[in-house]
Write an enzyme that holds these catalytic residues in place. Structure first.
Site, PDB file in Angstrom:
ATOM      1  CE1 TYR A 192      -4.041   2.019   0.406  1.00 47.79           C
ATOM      2  CE2 TYR A 192      -2.528   3.438   1.613  1.00 47.79           C
ATOM      3  CZ  TYR A 192      -3.733   3.259   0.964  1.00 47.79           C
ATOM      4  OH  TYR A 192      -4.626   4.293   0.859  1.00 47.79           O
ATOM      5  CG  PHE A 219      -7.350  17.275 -24.629  1.00 40.34           C
ATOM      6  CD1 PHE A 219      -7.447  16.746 -25.902  1.00 40.34           C
ATOM      7  CD2 PHE A 219      -7.716  16.480 -23.556  1.00 40.34           C
ATOM      8  CE1 PHE A 219      -7.913  15.448 -26.103  1.00 40.34           C
ATOM      9  CE2 PHE A 219      -8.176  15.188 -23.757  1.00 40.34           C
ATOM     10  CZ  PHE A 219      -8.270  14.659 -25.031  1.00 40.34           C
ATOM     11  CB  THR A 220     -12.196  17.115 -24.308  1.00 45.68           C
ATOM     12  OG1 THR A 220     -11.316  16.001 -24.175  1.00 45.68           O
ATOM     13  CG2 THR A 220     -12.556  17.299 -25.782  1.00 45.68           C
ATOM     14  CG  ASP A 231      -1.480  17.589 -21.834  1.00 40.81           C
ATOM     15  OD1 ASP A 231      -0.843  16.518 -21.806  1.00 40.81           O
ATOM     16  OD2 ASP A 231      -2.703  17.637 -22.082  1.00 40.81           O
ATOM     17  CE  LYS A 236      -4.080   9.953 -24.559  1.00 43.59           C
ATOM     18  NZ  LYS A 236      -4.921   9.989 -23.340  1.00 43.59           N
ATOM     19  NE  ARG A 248     -11.859  14.509 -30.051  1.00 40.15           N
ATOM     20  CZ  ARG A 248     -11.749  14.126 -28.782  1.00 40.15           C
ATOM     21  NH1 ARG A 248     -10.579  13.837 -28.259  1.00 40.15           N
ATOM     22  NH2 ARG A 248     -12.792  14.034 -28.011  1.00 40.15           N
ATOM     23  CG  PHE A 276     -16.499  13.900 -26.777  1.00 45.19           C
ATOM     24  CD1 PHE A 276     -16.306  15.062 -26.039  1.00 45.19           C
ATOM     25  CD2 PHE A 276     -15.629  12.841 -26.580  1.00 45.19           C
ATOM     26  CE1 PHE A 276     -15.269  15.153 -25.127  1.00 45.19           C
ATOM     27  CE2 PHE A 276     -14.587  12.924 -25.671  1.00 45.19           C
ATOM     28  CZ  PHE A 276     -14.416  14.089 -24.937  1.00 45.19           C
TER      29      PHE A 276
END
Ligand code: F0G
Length: 460
Positions: free
Chosen positions: A74, A126-127, A217, A260, A384, A451
């Site tokens: 943990y 970005f969303t 980001d 990614k 998009r 979306f």
């Protein structure tokens, strides 16, 4: 003698996963049951899944072996320390707070830095990033260069920040209303477009003048580095690894969706050089994600991520990764299909306004096109455009983004060149019959990130 040297993947296949083929009749039923939203299809009904490169990557044998080294304590898992070292060695940041994925980090970061009434400038939105900024009380301001909104501009760095737009914002609202500048390396919504090192250095100088930190980001930073190596003078012979390090060291904080670039299936983190932000993030992560040495990730996943980071900054990997995307993009261009140029790295973006010029933006051309491509071939892509852009929280009106795109996104190390051929040919068939394609209307519209779960029906 051939003049052009082909590239090939720097790996070979050790295990395969069977794909399910469907008939056109089955696909028509499936997309109708999914409300014409490719997010709502069952993956079993998809042949080639190019919805996203997020969490869909194939791990290496080294990463799979790493899973067996998971220390599921943990607190104080050894995999956390391995990951922390990878963040310091490859990305330059001092402090690491793991999260379950990128938006977990965005949530914590936005809540710490933003006050009600602030403004957050960024190189296109970005969303999830913008939503977390808005939920924390900020208004997002797009300061990307104008070329980013023009699908046919061949500017090599369409992700660049327009410093004059930033200056205008400071002049209007004052630097103390700007908690940070939000930059993304390769701008997803602009078609995977990079920013240049020169632009980033200029931004650093400007930001120092006003003492505004830069939040990075870094979801696809290695891909941005590849494009810098390819396009920016002075970087031709610099390894990707060093370019990535240099980009990161020009920024103060970072959030990452590790699903990614670093070739894993789940994970994310917040990283920073600011000890105060680190302490606050450590405190918040225990409320929303998990203890600060795992933040929602299993020990084994942190291990696979630490190994994936190292693999992701290799020049050979990146050459094949981007080579495949460019291969697909070039095929589409050869068919005369309108796509965003220059071709980006994580996917090829169809220009739905040019593909379906007879459809108004109100009838969702990109959403419609993604559904048509699925019906034609079983290839899954993603809208998009206006659906992703959502509504302005003050007026309730749709945002009408200039870019109305279908993203054909390539998972890392998953599909072959033949899959790219089949995809390009299927899209060419839809292009042939484009004039008969009609639009869609909403039957259900969720409040946040619509979306993902919105449903539609065809306009009669
Ligand atoms: N930032 C960027 C640039 C992204 O592309 C994503 C996710 C996130 C943040 C959020 O990270 O999904 O791990 O919570 N992009 C995915 C995509 C969903 O398909 O482009 P997350």
């Amino acid at each position: 003698m051939p003049t052009k040297k082909s590239w090939a993947e720097p790996w070979k296949i050790k295990m395969v996963e069977h794909l399910h083929m469907t008939t056109k009749e089955e696909r028509i039923k499936a997309i109708s049951a999914a409300g014409y939203n490719t997010f709502l299809l069952k993956s079993r009904d998809v042949y080639i899944d190019l919805l996203t490169d997020s969490g869909t990557n194939a791990m290496s044998d080294r990463q799979w072996a790493g899973l067996m080294l998971g220390d599921e304590a943990y607190a104080g898992s050894r995999n956390f320390y391995h990951l922390e070292k990878a963040i310091q060695d490859f990305y330059s940041y001092k402090y690491l707070v793991p999260t379950h994925q990128g938006r977990g980090a965005e949530h914590i970061f936005s809540q710490i830095l933003i006050k009600e009434g602030d403004f957050v400038p960024g190189n296109m939105y970005f969303t999830t990033t913008r939503l977390h900024q808005e939920l924390a009380g900020a208004t997002f301001v797009d300061v990307i260069i104008d070329e980013a909104h023009d699908t046919s501009s061949t500017h090599p760095f369409k992700g660049n920040i327009d410093i004059s737009k930033l200056q205008k914002l400071v002049d209007e609202v004052g630097a103390d209303k700007i908690p940070y500048i939000s930059i993304a390396t390769t701008v997803n919504m602009a078609g995977g477009q990079p920013l240049s090192m020169a632009n980033l250095k200029e931004l650093r100088k400007w930001a120092d003048k006003y003492k505004i930190p830069i939040a990075h980001d870094m979801t696809r930073v290695a891909e941005n580095a590849w494009l810098i190596q390819e396009r920016e003078e002075g970087y031709e012979n610099i390894p990707i690894k060093d370019i990535v390090y240099e980009i990161c060291s020009l920024t103060d904080h970072a959030t990452m969706s590790a699903k990614k670039d670093p070739i894993v299936n789940i994970g994310g983190f917040l990283a920073t050089n600011d000890e105060d932000v680190y302490r606050q993030a450590q405190n918040m992560v225990v409320v929303f994600e998990g203890l600060h040495t795992y933040g929602g990730m299993a020990g084994r996943d942190m291990e696979a991520l630490a190994i994936g980071i190292e693999e992701s900054v290799s020049d050979d990997h990146m050459q094949a990764r981007v080579g495949q995307t460019h291969y697909l993009g070039q095929k589409l261009l050869d068919f005369g299909i309108p796509i965003i140029v220059p071709i980006g790295t994580h996917g090829v973006f169809l220009d739905a306004k040019k593909f379906l010029p007879h459809l108004e933006q109100d009838v969702f051309p990109a959403q419609t096109l993604a559904a048509e491509i699925y019906i034609e071939s079983g290839v899954r892509t993603m809208e998009r455009g206006i659906v992703s852009a959502g509504r302005n929280k003050a007026t309730g009106e749709h945002y009408y983004p200039k870019l109305e795109l279908v993203r054909i996104t390539i998972p890392r190390r998953v599909y072959t060149q033949s899959h790219m051929d089949v995809t390009a040919e299927a899209i060419a068939v839809v292009y042939e019959r484009r004039n008969s394609v009609k639009g869609l209307k909403f039957t259900y519209e969720p409040e946040y990130l619509r979306f993902f779960q919105a449903r539609f029906e065809p306009i009669k």
